[in-house]
Design an enzyme around this catalytic site. Structure first.
Site, PDB file in Angstrom:
ATOM      1  N   SER A 185      14.503   1.234   4.795  1.00 44.21           N
ATOM      2  CA  SER A 185      14.405   0.254   5.881  1.00 44.21           C
ATOM      3  C   SER A 185      15.570   0.449   6.853  1.00 44.21           C
ATOM      4  O   SER A 185      15.744   1.535   7.381  1.00 44.21           O
ATOM      5  CB  SER A 185      14.364  -1.162   5.307  1.00 44.21           C
ATOM      6  N   ASP A 197       2.328  -1.306   6.746  1.00 46.28           N
ATOM      7  CA  ASP A 197       3.622  -1.995   6.758  1.00 46.28           C
ATOM      8  C   ASP A 197       3.562  -3.133   7.782  1.00 46.28           C
ATOM      9  O   ASP A 197       3.424  -2.884   8.981  1.00 46.28           O
ATOM     10  CB  ASP A 197       4.734  -1.012   7.130  1.00 46.28           C
ATOM     11  N   HIS A 224       5.902  -2.754   3.121  1.00 51.46           N
ATOM     12  CA  HIS A 224       7.285  -2.448   3.469  1.00 51.46           C
ATOM     13  C   HIS A 224       8.089  -2.297   2.187  1.00 51.46           C
ATOM     14  O   HIS A 224       8.440  -3.281   1.534  1.00 51.46           O
ATOM     15  CB  HIS A 224       7.877  -3.560   4.338  1.00 51.46           C
TER      16      HIS A 224
END
Length: 369
Positions: free
Chosen positions: A151, A289, A320
């Site tokens: 991320s 996502d 995610h």
């Protein structure tokens, strides 16, 4: 008489209503859980090269179907929520050595160092960036690094590697998972309700506020020298912020000395540094996502079409940072992503070993001539 004749028809009407209600509920469940979505191997974007052909041969997960848990695994929201709440399910908990490094501005950077329990057949380790990476390079000068970021961490490690060529020394390869590549372009999508991104934005902003406020004395206390642009009114706005952009604009960009939010996002995003990375780079995102808008995926697609060292991997499912695997309901301890990172790192180690052996052979042949 008429009433008596009509009475037997009522149960049939009620049964029809119940059947319609059940059908409606099932339809909603199928749509929400995305049960009709197919399973397939991930979409791959790369240039045809010796490296890419070797990776396709050495990493079966790149060409094999990714099969998420049957009941809920095709929902990007559930994959995301499960990872956010539980992280890696039933995975062995690693125990590292906590390290502390004092930075030039007086702050303390903290990270955990995990040393191998036994000698590995291919070697290689994983850590983060900046001072931490330099510490590792000095402490273990013969070690080749595998840099992995998840991320926002994916943005950080890619930006770090692309800043200077020196940062890529002793780096074997880099893996970035589920990042958004451009904060400036992502901020607009984060305010949209599509895929509930505005709701996710609120939840992450609330969590960020809690983290900042739990350390407010260390960050903003009277004994701390704050940037001149950061005023008490800006800190008061932190309490009422409902989005990450408001927190970044009122506090973070001023704390780091930027004049505007646009400047802050442009300078701190990795998009402008990606083309300067020369080590093997694997970029991974999930098509479902809910945090990363599909428009942002044009960045890794375009990069992979221009650079031989870059491969972009895009599975249909995973959410995610989820990428859970499992048969029906319960996920396996290791995720598809866990396995892919290890598989890719091992393949790159073998690729470098083969190059070294070929180089040694050529040198021997040259000496004989």
């Amino acid at each position: 008489m008429n009433a008596m004749l009509e009475t037997p028809e009522l149960p049939a009407v009620f049964d029809g209503v119940k059947l319609a209600a059940v059908a409606a509920v099932l339809y909603v469940i199928v749509r929400c859980l995305n049960l009709k979505s197919p399973t397939a191997p991930p979409d791959l974007y790369f240039q045809d090269s010796g490296l890419s052909r070797f990776l396709l041969k050495s990493c079966p997960l790149l060409t094999k179907e990714y099969i998420p848990p049957l009941i809920w695994g095709k929902s990007g929201h559930i994959q995301t929520a499960l990872y956010g709440k539980m992280g890696r399910v039933r995975s062995p908990h690693p125990y590292g050595h906590r390290k502390f490094i004092t930075m030039s501005d007086g702050a303390t950077s903290t990270f955990d160092l995990f040393e191998p329990l036994a000698e590995h057949c291919v070697g290689g380790c994983t850590w983060e960036f900046g001072a931490m990476v330099n510490y590792i390079k000095k402490t273990y000068p013969l070690t080749q690094l595998v840099v992995v970021g998840f991320s926002l961490g994916g943005n950080i490690v890619c930006k770090y590697l692309g800043e200077t060529q020196a940062n890529q020394e002793k780096v074997l390869c880099c893996v970035s998972v589920c990042q958004g590549y451009s904060a400036l372009r992502a901020q607009e999508t984060f305010m949209q309700w599509d895929q509930c991104r505005r709701f996710y934005n609120f939840l992450m902003a609330d969590n960020m506020k809690k983290i900042i406020l739990s350390h407010r004395q260390a960050l903003f206390g009277d004994h701390v020298k704050k940037p001149q642009s950061l005023e008490d009114t800006d800190l008061s706005r932190l309490y009422t912020a409902t989005s990450l952009m408001q927190i970044d604009d009122n506090v973070m960009r001023k704390f780091h000395g930027y004049n505007s939010l646009k400047e802050y996002y442009e300078e701190e995003s990795c998009m402008r540094y990606l083309h300067r990375i020369y080590v093997p780079l694997m970029l991974v995102n999930a098509a479902d996502d809910p945090l990363v808008h599909e428009s942002l995926l044009t960045i890794p697609k375009s990069l992979s079409e221009k650079r031989e060292n870059v491969m972009f991997v895009l599975p249909l499912h995973g959410g995610h940072l989820g990428f859970f695997e499992g048969s029906v309901l319960f996920p396996e301890p290791l995720t598809w992503m866990d396995k892919l990172v290890v598989e890719y790192a091992n393949a790159i180690c073998q690729w470098e070993r083969n190059k070294l052996q070929c180089s040694d052979t050529e040198q021997v042949e040259a000496d004989l001539e």
